[in-house]
Design an enzyme around this catalytic site. Structure first.
Site, mmCIF file in Angstrom:
data_model
loop_
_atom_site.group_PDB
_atom_site.id
_atom_site.type_symbol
_atom_site.label_atom_id
_atom_site.label_comp_id
_atom_site.label_asym_id
_atom_site.label_seq_id
_atom_site.Cartn_x
_atom_site.Cartn_y
_atom_site.Cartn_z
ATOM 1 N N GLY A 149 62.545 -31.988 81.189
ATOM 2 C CA GLY A 149 62.496 -30.741 81.949
ATOM 3 C C GLY A 149 63.871 -30.299 82.387
ATOM 4 N N GLY A 208 65.521 -27.417 85.193
ATOM 5 C CA GLY A 208 65.256 -26.398 86.192
ATOM 6 C C GLY A 208 66.548 -25.716 86.557
ATOM 7 C CE1 TYR A 265 69.699 -24.530 93.319
ATOM 8 C CE2 TYR A 265 67.310 -24.547 93.104
ATOM 9 C CZ TYR A 265 68.464 -23.967 93.590
ATOM 10 O OH TYR A 265 68.395 -22.832 94.337
ATOM 11 C CB ALA A 266 67.558 -31.040 88.598
ATOM 12 C CG ASP A 322 60.737 -22.227 93.352
ATOM 13 O OD1 ASP A 322 60.294 -21.137 92.935
ATOM 14 O OD2 ASP A 322 61.623 -22.864 92.752
HETATM 15 N N1 ATP Z 1 57.771 -36.394 88.009
HETATM 16 C C1 ATP Z 1 57.828 -35.666 86.897
HETATM 17 N N2 ATP Z 1 57.073 -36.003 85.826
HETATM 18 C C2 ATP Z 1 57.118 -35.243 84.688
HETATM 19 N N3 ATP Z 1 57.864 -34.141 84.538
HETATM 20 C C3 ATP Z 1 58.640 -33.757 85.567
HETATM 21 C C4 ATP Z 1 58.666 -34.486 86.805
HETATM 22 N N4 ATP Z 1 59.514 -33.867 87.654
HETATM 23 C C5 ATP Z 1 59.983 -32.803 86.995
HETATM 24 N N5 ATP Z 1 59.472 -32.712 85.742
HETATM 25 C C6 ATP Z 1 59.745 -31.667 84.733
HETATM 26 O O1 ATP Z 1 61.038 -31.122 84.957
HETATM 27 C C7 ATP Z 1 60.944 -29.723 85.265
HETATM 28 C C8 ATP Z 1 62.043 -29.339 86.262
HETATM 29 O O2 ATP Z 1 61.871 -30.105 87.448
HETATM 30 P P1 ATP Z 1 62.142 -29.496 88.878
HETATM 31 O O3 ATP Z 1 61.312 -28.263 89.052
HETATM 32 O O4 ATP Z 1 61.948 -30.552 89.905
HETATM 33 O O5 ATP Z 1 63.694 -29.109 88.734
HETATM 34 P P2 ATP Z 1 64.539 -28.022 89.524
HETATM 35 O O6 ATP Z 1 65.900 -27.916 88.934
HETATM 36 O O7 ATP Z 1 64.482 -28.332 90.986
HETATM 37 O O8 ATP Z 1 63.716 -26.729 89.162
HETATM 38 P P3 ATP Z 1 63.665 -25.302 89.824
HETATM 39 O O9 ATP Z 1 64.503 -24.414 88.994
HETATM 40 O O10 ATP Z 1 62.207 -24.934 89.785
HETATM 41 O O11 ATP Z 1 64.155 -25.445 91.254
HETATM 42 C C9 ATP Z 1 59.502 -29.520 85.770
HETATM 43 O O12 ATP Z 1 59.060 -28.207 85.542
HETATM 44 C C10 ATP Z 1 58.750 -30.520 84.899
HETATM 45 O O13 ATP Z 1 58.499 -29.974 83.622
#
Ligand code: ATP
Length: 465
Positions: free
Chosen positions: A152, A154, A156-157, A268
């Site tokens: 995944g 996102g 931020y990550a 979110d």
């Molecule tokens: N525990 C997990 N198990 C499986 N897939 C995961 C898990 N955590 C995150 N992912 C995958 O990674 C993607 C991005 O994770 P997350 O939303 O936590 O990141 P972010 O950078 O904070 O995103 P955002 O842009 O929404 O803030 C999720 O949509 C999912 O597909």
């Protein structure tokens, strides 16, 4: 390789504080922003409170502390959360077995009791079971953060699938977007919230890492995100599974809003932030934008416009207002996605809410329901979900249900309850006429938004939904 999920529509549209045309509203916002800096109830506030406590603890061993010495107005406090992070990193590299706030100095039993009583409630509950992973632990688990393990992405990550030496499958979230300072801040915010959250419908953390970056280690949700089912080529979900997911998300959100130690607004809620376990139990994840609201606050004003287009409540993008009802709006958009099989914003940036509104108004269920489902759904359940979705995406927050009401609407066939709720709407409609959420004001604000942030006309249409 698992499909990589991305949230490209994620936006951080910069400072929004001048959007509101009313000077008094602006002043109030600035005043609240000032308060936010010293807000013990925000994750950072609690972290500062923790440092305050730790310093109190150590000084109580050396000299009599003066209570005011550690008050938040002390200039030293301003950089404390940063100091805390540094201290944590240092301690972490020394491989402390648990989260630092639990690692209070050794003191007598009597003192220990008084120290424990002084520890802010949230910190008493920090999970001692969280493991502190070294960088090499994480590299070993994720095959050196290989592309094959990337599950995944996102705003931020990046998230990698990993396997711990005992065979446990995990998701390693590497916060690597933005400056080092922003990464630290996102990390502390997310960890500050997730430490308080314990519910079957919220993501579970296994540990963290602060060596060579910032990492959260979560239990792996083997079915990935709900978003990956709503778009792309994965098998479409049947109605029973969709209904189970809806029910789980609503319970998770009710827990955050009303049943958790603190009142948490997620900010979110979207399909990509709903993870699915092997058995399709939904788990709300990504607490990077979440806010705590003290009980006595009706709402919170934010100065940074963050979140995901397609899920924004009107009062949020117009005035930066954050409360339970902004989450309820996003939950309504999510319900519409599950009912229709469409995305919050389609490829041509058209809003699902804008598309669905006329069908909701005409009670055109057939027009709304995902054609993939055919007639394989429970009509009563479908009707309840559609009614709830329609109410949750009402433009005026007063007309939206709270999560406890949404759950009754989703699960009851008791017409008298529904009628009572709908009657309340009629009264709210009158309120709306007198409120500032009329279309002229809305369009003016959107034009301002366009001027300030070069938002396209398509997006203006979308936001006006
Ligand atoms: N525990 C997990 N198990 C499986 N897939 C995961 C898990 N955590 C995150 N992912 C995958 O990674 C993607 C991005 O994770 P997350 O939303 O936590 O990141 P972010 O950078 O904070 O995103 P955002 O842009 O929404 O803030 C999720 O949509 C999912 O597909």
């Amino acid at each position: 390789m698992d499909a990589v999920s991305t949230s490209e529509s994620k936006v951080v549209v910069a400072e929004q504080k001048n959007l509101s045309s009313s000077a008094s509203a602006q002043d109030l916002r600035l005043f609240e922003m000032e308060h936010e800096k010293h807000d013990d109830s925000s994750p950072r506030g609690v972290i500062e409170a923790c440092i305050k406590n730790q310093e109190n603890v150590s000084s109580s061993l050396k000299a009599k502390p003066s209570g005011s010495q550690f008050c938040l107005s002390n200039p030293r406090m301003s950089s404390r959360w940063h100091k805390f992070f540094k201290m944590w990193k240092r301690n972490s590299i020394k491989r402390l077995p648990s989260f630092p706030p639990l690692a209070v100095p050794k003191i007598s039993r009597r003192k220990s009791r008084s120290v424990r009583e002084n520890v802010p409630a949230g910190f008493r509950d920090f999970k001692s079971s969280w493991k502190n992973f070294s960088l090499s632990d994480l590299k070993n688990a994720t095959n050196n953060f290989s592309e094959e393990n990337l599950i995944g992405k996102g705003g931020y990550a990046e998230v990698y699938k990993g396997c711990l030496p005992d065979g446990q499958l995990v998701a390693v979230k590497r916060l690597n977007k933005g400056t080092a300072g922003e990464q630290e801040q996102n990390f502390l915010c997310e960890i500050g919230i997730i430490a308080h959250v314990d519910h079957p419908n919220t993501a579970r953390m296994v540990g963290y890492g602060v060596e060579g970056g910032t990492y959260l280690v979560l239990q792996l949700s083997s079915q990935g995100s709900l978003g990956s089912f709503l778009r792309g080529s994965r098998d479409k979900l049947d109605w029973a599974t969709r209904y189970k997911i809806i029910f789980g998300i609503s319970n998770g959100l009710l827990y955050l809003h009303e049943n958790c130690q603190r009142r948490i607004i997620h900010r979110d809620i979207k399909a990509d932030n709903i993870l699915l376990t092997e058995d399709f139990v939904p788990q709300i994840c990504d607490f990077g934008l979440a806010k705590w609201l003290p009980k006595e606050w009706t709402h919170h004003n934010v100065c940074k416009f963050e979140g995901t287009f397609g899920y924004f409540a009107p009062e949020y993008f117009m005035h930066g207002i954050v409360d339970e009802k902004t989450d309820v709006f996003s939950f309504g958009v999510l319900l519409l996605e599950i009912i229709t099989g469409r995305q919050a914003l389609d490829d041509s940036q058209q809003s699902l809410v804008l598309w669905a509104k006329p069908l909701l108004d005409k009670h055109d269920e057939k027009g709304l329901i995902d054609p993939v489902l055919g007639d394989k759904y429970n009509p009563k359940e479908m009707e309840r979900v559609i009614t709830t979705a329609g109410l949750c995406v009402e433009q005026n927050p007063l007309m939206r249900p709270r999560m406890n009401q949404a759950i009754v609407l989703l699960t009851t066939d008791d017409d008298s309850y529904n009628q009572k709720f709908l009657r309340r709407r009629t009264y709210s409609e009158e309120l709306m006429d007198a409120s500032e959420y009329n279309s002229t004001k809305c369009l003016n604000d959107l034009k301002l938004l366009k001027l300030r942030h070069s938002v396209s006309d398509d997006n203006i249409k979308t936001l006006a939904a």
